[in-house]
Design an enzyme around this catalytic site. Sequence first.
Site, short mmCIF file in Angstrom:
data_model
loop_
_atom_site.label_atom_id
_atom_site.label_comp_id
_atom_site.label_asym_id
_atom_site.label_seq_id
_atom_site.Cartn_x
_atom_site.Cartn_y
_atom_site.Cartn_z
CB SER A 117 47.60 -4.28 7.08
OG SER A 117 48.47 -5.16 6.39
CB SER A 124 47.50 -8.13 6.15
OG SER A 124 47.36 -7.60 7.43
CE LYS A 131 50.48 -4.01 3.41
NZ LYS A 131 50.19 -5.28 4.12
#
Lengths: 495, 95
Positions: free
Chosen positions: A161, A185, A81
């Site tokens: 997210s 998330s 990420k």
Amino acid sequence: MTMTELTSLTIAEAREKLKAKEITSVELTESYLKAIDAANEALNAYVTVTPEKALEMAKASDARRASGTVGALEGIPLGIKDLFGTKDAHTQACSHILDGFKPKYESTVTQNLWDDGAVMLGKLNMDEFAMGSSNETSYYGPVINPWKAEGSNQQLVPGGSSGGSAAAVAAHLCAGATATDTGGSIRQPAAFTGTVGIKPTYGRCSRWGVVAFASSLDQAGPIARDVRDAAIMLKSMASVDAKDTTSVDLPVPDYEASLGQSVKGMKIGIPREYRLDGMPEEIEALWQKGIAWLKEAGAEIVDISLPHTKYALPAYYIVAPAEASSNLARYDGVRYGLRVDGKDIVDMYEKTRAAGFGQEVKRRIMIGTYVLSAGYYDAYYLQAQKVRTLIKRDFETVFDAGIDAILTPATPSSAFGIADENLSADPVAMYLNDIFTVTVNMAGLPGIAVPAGLDKKGLPLGLQLIGKPFEEETLFRTAHVIEQAAGKFTPTKWW
Amino acid sequence: MSVDLAIVKRVARLARIAVTEEDANRMVGELNGILGFVEQLNEVDVTGVEPMTSVTPMQMRKRTDDVTDGDKAADVVANAPVTDNNFFLVPKVVE
């Protein structure tokens, strides 16, 4: 093996084939790089791919293996990420304000993965500064969910997210991915893509080197194709770290060893407050299926009450923006990233931040600044932190009464469409996506999302298990029972 | 509680975010939507409840006050938009 065969291997399967010298890390890595190349234009899961670095790491891994040194993730290609600091590589939290930022350090979590032999494929798309539930707030554009409803061509969000992480894992563009979870998330995108995501207990993974959003809520965790892979990854990611004083000095268990253990006699709590008015019937039906599977496996089902549940989301929308407004104060055009010149230094700050932050990030900084400003602190922030104590107390009460884990739906719906009109017009409606997950962050507990079925449209739905602090093993064990009963879900390739 | 245009502009100033008249007007509605949503926290009786300061009860670990890092000036400024001789450059602050 063909490229598709290689990329369809789970981490555990690839580990065996690498061990048996049937495949090399270079072959595996090259297959993923080709798969990314072919898919990324359609899915937008990666914001940067690092092929040279990946192949260099894969070669080094094969060499280590030849010399007899084999780490727990030796040769396994992973996606990272964009929130994790990776030395000399794109690290921007998918924000314009961090343009060009390439840190001179490595986050502890990613360093742990490389120390265990893993290979980095590139950086994954996400909502800007991890603020969002659809991956639509990214400066690099939305990620497209590899899943589509049956008979429909509509593009769906992968959740957020960690939308890039979830989409990349579901579409086999990496063997597993790192992600982070501040209000849901990891778990919400995992549920939207038929993948497994675990947010460990606060303090289990070091936050050092991870771009901060809300420091008292942020935790790193993996998104993986199945429960076993998630267990393998978390074992490597977790550690105590002198550089993060909130990381916990407890031994990291062999999570994989808890898979296959019986849940007989375990007490599973079903919180009545998670049964929402107007909740789709399919979500309720899925929950009932989960209850039946665990009962079948010998667990005892107990109705419980977590009375302050409904206040978790509003309290979160005070605490998280307050912490974010403070954490994001560092983006001022001086030390890194974007600078927009102004007539004086304050004008430079204001223009830089106006140009660099997207709408959702600005909204949260504004809310945070407001609730922390003189005269409002007690009414908002202090009240929210008191409510947070009560939310945590609710969980402590049921755990003290003998509950081992809590079963809930992971999300109130399956994946929704890109640019959904109702959601883009109403920030609060979008926030409601995290209604089942946010309580866990507020109380610092571990939570896992595991796929449990498909809805009428053929889209994945997930269940969530919530555990006691540092009892991730219980979650893996129980989630594995659900996985065995529900099966695994892979999208049909259209990209 | 709710915000008006003047408060939004003041908060934007505190947050060091330049806002146009149009931005500020839009934000009034958005922020009031969120503030309206969090208003329900006032229903909760928090008499005698301590505010949370840490989710896990823990003693903060301390280390000895030693220099363990440093001599990395070039690394520290490596990502800055404007530098000179390992200094960050900013618009003139003092006349």
